[in-house]
Every structure is written in structure tokens, then in C-alpha cells.
Enzyme design. Structure first.
Site, PDB file in Angstrom:
ATOM      1  N   THR A 196       0.876  -1.182   0.000  1.00 48.04           N
ATOM      2  CA  THR A 196       0.000   0.000   0.000  1.00 48.04           C
ATOM      3  C   THR A 196       0.912   1.231   0.000  1.00 48.04           C
ATOM      4  OG1 THR A 196      -0.246  -0.271   2.394  1.00 48.04           O
ATOM      5  CG2 THR A 196      -2.049  -1.036   1.006  1.00 48.04           C
ATOM      6  N   LYS A 225       4.197  -6.905   4.029  1.00 49.74           N
ATOM      7  CA  LYS A 225       3.914  -5.500   3.725  1.00 49.74           C
ATOM      8  C   LYS A 225       3.536  -4.729   4.998  1.00 49.74           C
ATOM      9  CE  LYS A 225       0.480  -3.578   3.050  1.00 49.74           C
ATOM     10  NZ  LYS A 225      -0.300  -2.918   4.126  1.00 49.74           N
ATOM     11  N   THR A 236      -1.611  -2.262   6.941  1.00 45.64           N
ATOM     12  CA  THR A 236      -1.826  -3.323   7.892  1.00 45.64           C
ATOM     13  C   THR A 236      -0.604  -4.205   7.751  1.00 45.64           C
ATOM     14  OG1 THR A 236      -3.760  -4.551   8.661  1.00 45.64           O
ATOM     15  CG2 THR A 236      -2.913  -5.130   6.507  1.00 45.64           C
ATOM     16  N   GLU A 323       7.405   4.348   8.146  1.00 46.65           N
ATOM     17  CA  GLU A 323       7.121   5.685   7.613  1.00 46.65           C
ATOM     18  C   GLU A 323       8.049   6.725   8.212  1.00 46.65           C
ATOM     19  OE1 GLU A 323       5.514   6.420   5.158  1.00 46.65           O
ATOM     20  OE2 GLU A 323       4.476   4.527   4.867  1.00 46.65           O
ATOM     21  N   ASN A 463       1.566  11.127   8.605  1.00 46.14           N
ATOM     22  CA  ASN A 463       0.389  10.719   9.358  1.00 46.14           C
ATOM     23  C   ASN A 463      -0.544  11.851   9.719  1.00 46.14           C
ATOM     24  OD1 ASN A 463       0.424   7.740   9.849  1.00 46.14           O
ATOM     25  ND2 ASN A 463       2.542   8.302  10.265  1.00 46.14           N
ATOM     26  N   THR A 468      -5.400  15.081   3.867  1.00 44.93           N
ATOM     27  CA  THR A 468      -5.553  16.458   3.380  1.00 44.93           C
ATOM     28  C   THR A 468      -4.754  16.692   2.097  1.00 44.93           C
ATOM     29  OG1 THR A 468      -3.773  17.123   4.862  1.00 44.93           O
ATOM     30  CG2 THR A 468      -6.037  17.408   5.635  1.00 44.93           C
TER      31      THR A 468
END
Lengths: 468, 468
Positions: A196, A225, A236, A323, A463, A468
């Protein structure tokens, strides 16, 4: 029904040859596009894949904004497999988790043939309709395999609270099935199809032998992943592992539990746990040999070590892709009188926002580590004795450890050396509990390891600005 | 020995008048310098302070880099007090925590006269020498009060692993003691003296009455600082509360435990717990009236409500000053069959990095909230039933709640309205457990509230770059 010879399945080096239903396909995928330069080293150029498995990753467009990347993954065994899975403990269990659990229970961990995974929509918090969708995905795969009983593990990852575009997915399954292949390229494409927000596909494979037949070569391959809830509307933790070793269902379950506790359940990006987390292991026995059953056998012990190390390597790729992560940190809590307490302490350090931000800032802040040791909840009495606790940094270059705290007393830290150690991407933090209240007699007893990454500005940006 | 009349102690409006040992001092402090414009509204311009207490904040220079800000706080009662405290549960308990615990135990929560607090050094992980230092601080205060038995609660906040500059502190105590005063200005100066990285001093006071003597005015004042481990080498959560109501030690302890559980222990900035966290409550009975003893009395019930609300207001100032915080969020978990489980769920949401970053990004991301509900560890079976769980945002302007999830089914969210609600600094998240497995019969049973702030880029900057 897949009719491919074993010779073909082991031909991992065959370039881009697709084999299924007796036909041969060629395909190409944009796998290498947009993968950051620094992550390319984690993508294997070849592999050694388990016999009797064929895989495919194809484009469906589950998420409307995805116009080209593969987002449907299919893994099939030509023969029935033993299968076991570890699922999320989140009380809000996504539909595919509920369906896969039911399938494994109904089949008693046997007769499983396939795994189907879609990215782009988690099929979580979707009510009865979502459950039906998950069953439909599995049933369509079973149909392609000519089976009537539920024999497919289903996984989904992506947005929560939205229904799957189930018709698109079901329609794409026969095509995907027809592209099944055992090549390295197919495995990589399959790994890519479950991504993802991952910046690179996560695939590893290895060959091994077992004591009972030392001349026989077995293989193990896995894809994974995402990490925890890095992107809760998008990600996830999923893992699919396949081996051609013969393993009884009960042994498979305990082997997987042991490995996952020490790998996928010992990593932390942000400490959140998704509704969809699933790691599944299939064993088809296609390489032959004696079946692994009893936990007291030499084969079982060897398989446990191999599987655990393999799962660790695979799960560490998730941390590497955390991330915004700039560091890969191993925390080792050793000389604990209790494994579970050591594990809780390691997890608490790995999840501490203050430890994570200090590491991002390259700060040898042992006070934050010590505090996390001290406030870890659920640690057994007598495990943490301040006067027996030591903390050190272990550099990855093999140079001597940097002691920060010895038996509860702070060391005069060489800040220049600390700073130099912290410049490396990799770091190991060692917390030595000194045997706890057992003291010397408790030394070298239990050890738990966690892998985690730091919290960076980039993490907040990703995050905070997600929708947005 | 402090010899000040009660009339003087209640003269909260007297400007800058210092009273101690019969002498009058004048002083000024740079309290208003460097306080952000947006935080000035939280600093009271006057107060109503408990009789019989005098306070002072003075400059010592505990931290070498502090060249001018007050960093030693002293609170004295002219008569012996009942006292109770709630200490950190961190296993690495700082020396002042160990010493204050011992003092309270030895005195059975009675005969306490003072609280002394230094900022700039936590006196944590400092071995036996650190314990001696903490005793020295208390003993010097007792000496100033003409007492021979340990009668002082000691607190420290600041860098971990360094010894206190104990001579400087002990030398400064008599001077500080001579400056004791009951004015608003003195209370503000005392609040300022315990700050570390706080951007504003945290002080509140209020008057109240008790059912047994409705015409008598009691007062309650409190100061606090820092939050959890916002700056682990610099901060800790400290609170000192004083009242002139007469309360027995055993009642005081249970009143404080109840209040702290619902206030200081129900806030989260980053979820870390320091080695020094301490909240102490002293009651000197100087306002007279019947002593509060039995938990079944009307006075006890009233005092419990007053103290809990007061502690909530005080502790909320800590969240308002969370490092890098841009939002003040209340999470209310209601209709739970179990209070403790509701509290765990509220705490888990408050600590979730993903919830915190979503709020920073003004993202109505109910999936992250729901996931946190689902993975909260230690929640009793039957409390969280997905099909009975609802989530909504309650705007602070009194407009209707925005429902995000009803009985496990996602709502079609009005994103424009969600965005508008999230622009406000304040937000309330309501998680309704619908009575759990008890359903309708469990409604309106138990409720837990947590207050927390968001994670911003500024948080990462502050905590990542702390020592660089």
C-alpha cells in the site's frame, strides 16, 4: 487446476515465464519504478522458491486512484497444504480475518490450497456484506482450482469502513489465476501487489535442509507488507510464507506461533495494531521427506530455528520501510528471569515516543531508555532491580559496546563516541537486567529482542497530513 | 518558625508583601517574560489561597545554564498538616521520591509542615549520595521551621543521572524560607520556580464550603508542572496542593487517590512516565470546622467532588502546555460495564501516535480511534462489542455531535463539518461502548475521561533535537 511440473516450479531463474493451466505467459511490471535508491538493496534479484507453489500479482484497481499498480495477489499450491495463521488481536476484526479464521478451523489446518490478497481496501467495519465479500473472493479462487470446499485464506489491506469493489476483484481472479507462475519475477510481482504505502516490495526466500534427510533441499519463501497501523486507512501487517517441507498442521501452528512472537510480533513502527494483521504459513510437502510432527524431534527444532530467523528477516524489512524512519534499531533485553517480562520491556522501549525521537535526534539519552524500562506495565515482580540494571549501545561495526549505565549507576559517557555510533543507520540497544532478583544465578536466562524505527518529522507529516 | 497572623495569610490581594519570621520583604520576578501570548490566559491575576500557608520561589541556579529564573520552591504551613501523596510507579524511583515516601510513612501522614522542590536536576539514578542529598534538603527546611523530625516532602525535576549541587540548594533554603509569603505574587513565583520546559507557570486556587459548616470559607490552591516525560532529562509531573480544610490522614489519602486517578493520571502528552512524578496534598485545618474523616460523610463526598474537579483543572494546564501541542482533546469513554476497562481504552486512544498525528492534521479519522479501542490491552472480556460501539466528535461550541460510527457501522461523514470542528483548539471524542455485552442494561454505567494533546512537528523537533 494447475498442472505444472516440479522441474518448472524450481526454475526460479527462468525469466518472466508464466506457467498455469499448461499455458505460458509473458508479462512485465513496473516494479522498479519509484522505489527509493536507498531501499533497492532490499529487493532480491533472484530467489529459491518452494516447489509446488505458483504465484501472481495483477492489477485490479481496487482503489479508484490506483490506475496501474498490481493490487491483487494470488498464491496457489498444486497440492493441499497444512496451513496456520496468526491474526490480529484487535477486537475489531476485519471480514477477511473472520473468514480466514473460520476456514482454518473448518479445515483443521489442512487442505488449504491458496491465499488471495487485495490491497486498497481493508474490508474492515463493513458488516455482513463485508463478510460475504471475503467469502466470495475465496470461493472464486477455489472455483479456479476446481475445489468446492473453502480452501483459500483471504486477506485485505487498505481503507477501513468501505466495501470492496467485489465484482472487479472476483472478475479479476480467473485472469490472475491463469497467470500463476513460480518465477522470481512472479514472486516479486506478487509481493508488489500487496503493498500500500510501502516504498518497496518485501520478498525473501531461502533453501535449507533438515536432519532427517540431509541431502534433500527444502525452500521457504515469504512476502510481507506494511507495519502495524503506519497508515491506518491504508496499511496493515500482512505476511504470507510458503514452504515445500512436509509439516503436520499442529506442528505448523506451534512453529508459526513461536516464529511470529519473535518476529512480526516483535517489531514496532508506531505501536498501533490494525484490524487486519495476518501472517499465514503454508506447507505443501512437495519436496518430500519425513513429515515434521512431534515438537521433540530434531527436524522440528531445526525447522523452528530456520522459520524464526526467516520470519525475523522478513519482518525486519517492514521496520526498514517504517514511515519516515531514518534508523533501524534492535533492542535486546537480556539476562531476564522471565521471557514475557523481557518482551514487555523491549516492546515498551520500542514504543516510547521519547526514545524514538531521541534516536531520530542522534541523542544518547539513556535516561529515556531507563524510564521506559521502569514504567513498562505488566512486568513480573523481581525482574527489574534498578541496582542490577545496565544499559549500553552496541555499534554495528563490531567495535566495543558503549556502556551508558552499569548496575544502576550512570557512566561518564564519551559523547563524541556516542554521537559517532548514533550516526549509523543501524543501532543495537542492550538492556541487561542482571538476572533480576535472582542475581548471578539468573544470568543468561531469558532474552527478548524487538526491532523498531525512529519517529521523524516525516512520520508526523505523513500521518498528520494523510487525508488532506 | 513562621509567625504570621491568619489575617495576613488570607490577604491574597496585598501586592508583593513578603511575610516570614515576622519580617516583611518586597520582591519582584520576571514571571511574565517569555510567556507565549496564547498561554497568558491561563495565568491567574489573583487567587484565594488557603490560610496558614506561606510560599516562596527563589533563584538558586541548580542548572548552570539557568542564570536568572527561580528554581527553588518552598511551601510551608504554620501548623502541622495531614499529608498524602501519589508517586510515580516507575521502578527507577528518584531519591526525593524514596525520601518523601519514607517521611510520609514514618509520620503516618501527619505532622508534615513543608514541601521543598528544586528544578534543573531530578536527583534520579544518583545512588546513595542522591538519597542523602534529598534528606539534606528536607532537613534544612525542617531546621528553618525549628523542627527535629522529618516533616518535609521533597521533590526534584530536571536532568537524570546527575547529582544535585546540594550545597547551593541547602545554602539557599534559609533565604528562601525568610521570603515566605501568602500573596498571589508569591504563589505565582513558587509555581514559576518548579517549571522546567513549561512555557507558563501553572497555578490555580478556589474557595469552597462544606455541608457541615456552610458559612465557613475554605480554600484550595495548587501548582503543577511538566507532563510525563515530555523532556525526560528536564521534566516530570509534579503537583503540590494545599487546603485549609481539616482532613484526617486516611481520608486525605483516599481523597487524593480518587482525584489523581481522574486528573493527573488521566492526562497524556506522550505516554511516558518519569522517575520523579509526585502529587502531594497538604491539609492544615487552619480554616477550622469539623474534621473530615469517614468516607461516608457528606463533607467527604463534597470534598471528593471539589478536589477531583480542582485536580482536573490543574492537570489540564499540563496538557495545554504539552510540547508542540496544537490541540487539547478530551476523550470520553462512556456506557462501559467496567470503569477500569473504560480508563484503559481512553488511555490507549490518548497515547496512540496515529490518533495524535491525525488530530494534528485535523483529520476526522475514526478508523484510528476505533483501532485503538480494539487493541487496548487489559480490557475485560465483554466490554468492547464491535456491534455496540459508537464514535462521535463533540464540538466545543455546543452544536450537535458529529456521529462517525454508530453501533459498529460507519456513518457517511460530512467532511466539511468534520473539518470545521477540527479547526478548533478544543475537541471532545466520545466513544460509546453501548453497555458492552450487557447491552441496554449496562448503559450509563461507567465512564472514564482522558485529556491529551496532539503530536506535531514541533514535538519531534523539541524531543529529537533536545541535546544537540
Amino acid at each position: 487446476m494447475i498442472v505444472v511440473s516440479r522441474a518448472q516450479f524450481t526454475a526460479a531463474a527462468v525469466p518472466l515465464t508464466k506457467m498455469a493451466r499448461g499455458r505460458v505467459y509473458f508479462f512485465s511490471t513496473a516494479l522498479d519504478t519509484e522505489i527509493p535508491e536507498s531501499k533497492r538493496k532490499y529487493i532480491p534479484r533472484s530467489g529459491t522458491y518452494p516447489k509446488g507453489f505458483a504465484v501472481a500479482g495483477s492489477y485490479v484497481g481496487v482503489k479508484a486512484s490506483n490506475t496501474r499498480f498490481p493490487d491483487l495477489a494470488l498464491i496457489c499450491s498444486e497440492t493441499p497444504c497444512s496451513a496456520a495463521a496468526v491474526f490480529t488481536t484487535n477486537k475489531f476484526q476485519a471480514a477477511p480475518v473472520q473468514v480466514s479464521k473460520a476456514t482454518l478451523e473448518k479445515r483443521h489446518g489442512q487442505g488449504i490450497r491458496s491465499i488471495v490478497i487485495n490491497a486498497g481496501c481493508a474490508n474492515a467495519v463493513t458488516g455482513k456484506g463485508g463478510i460475504e465479500d471475503a467469502w466470495s473472493m475465496g470461493a472464486e479462487v477455489d472455483k479456479c482450482n476446481g475445489l468446492h470446499e473453502p480452501s483459500t485464506i483471504v486477506m485485505s489491506t487498505g481503507v477501513i469502513g468501505q466495501r470492496l469493489p467485489i465484482k472487479k476483484i472476483v472478475d479479476a481472479i480467473p485472469v490472475t489465476h491463469s497467470q500463476l507462475s513460480s518465477t522470481h519475477s512472479a514472486w516479486l510481482s506478487t509481493a508488489r501487489a500487496i503493498c500500500t504505502t510501502d516504498t518497496f516490495p518485501k520478498l525473501i526466500s531461502q533453501s535449507f535442509t533438515l536432519p532427517s534427510s540431509p541431502d534433500r533441499t527444502y525452500s521457504l519463501a515469504g512476502i510481507t507488507k506494511g507495519a502495524g497501523m503506519i497508515h491506518p486507512n491504508m496499511a496493515t501487517l500482512l505476511g504470507a510464507l510458503c514452504t515445500d517441507a512436509p509439516i503436520e498442521p499442529s506442528a505448523l501452528k506451534s512453529l508459526l506461533n513461536h516464529a511470529v512472537a519473535r518476529s512480526f510480533n516483535s517489531i514496532s513502527v508506531d505501536g498501533d495494531t490494525s484490524t487486519n494483521d495476518t501472517v499465514v504459513l503454508m506447507a505443501n510437502g512437495a519436496a518430500g521427506g519425513k513429515s515434521i510432527g512431534s515438537a521433540s524431534s530434531a527436524d522440528y527444532a531445526t525447522m523452528q530455528d530456520i522459520l524464526t530467523m526467516f520470519a525475523q528477516s522478513l519482518s525486519q524489512l517492514v521496520v526498514r520501510d517504517g514511515e519516515g524512519a531514518t534508523k533501524f534499531v534492535t533492542v535486546r533485553v537480556q539476562n531476564s528471569p522471565c521471557y514475557e517480562s523481557a518482551r514487555i520491556i523491549a516492546a515498551t522501549i520500542a514504543r516510547s515516543p521519547l526514545v524514538k525521537t531521541a534516536l531520530y535526534g542522534r541523542d544518547a539519552n539513556w535516561g529515556r531508555i531507563l524510564c521506559a524500562v521502569g514504567y513498562a506495565q505488566g512486568v513480573k515482580s523481581g525482574v527489574v532491580m534498578p541496582e542490577r540494571t545496565s544499559v549500553s549501545f552496541k555499534p554495528v561495526d563490531g567495535s566495543p559496546v558503549l556502556k551508558l549505565l552499569i548496575n544502576g549507576e550512570p557512566e561518564k559517557v564519551d559523547e563524541a563516541r556516542a554521537s559517532a555510533i548514533l550516526q549509523d543507520e543501524d543501532l543495537e540497544i542492550v538492556v541487561d537486567l542482571g538476572g533480576g532478583e535472582q542475581g548471578e544465578s539468573g544470568l543468561a536466562r531469558e532474552e527478548a529482542v524487538y526491532w523498531f524505527c525512529d519517529f521523524s518529522h516525516e512520520y508526523i507529516t505523513i500521518n498528520g497530513d494523510y487525508r488532506t
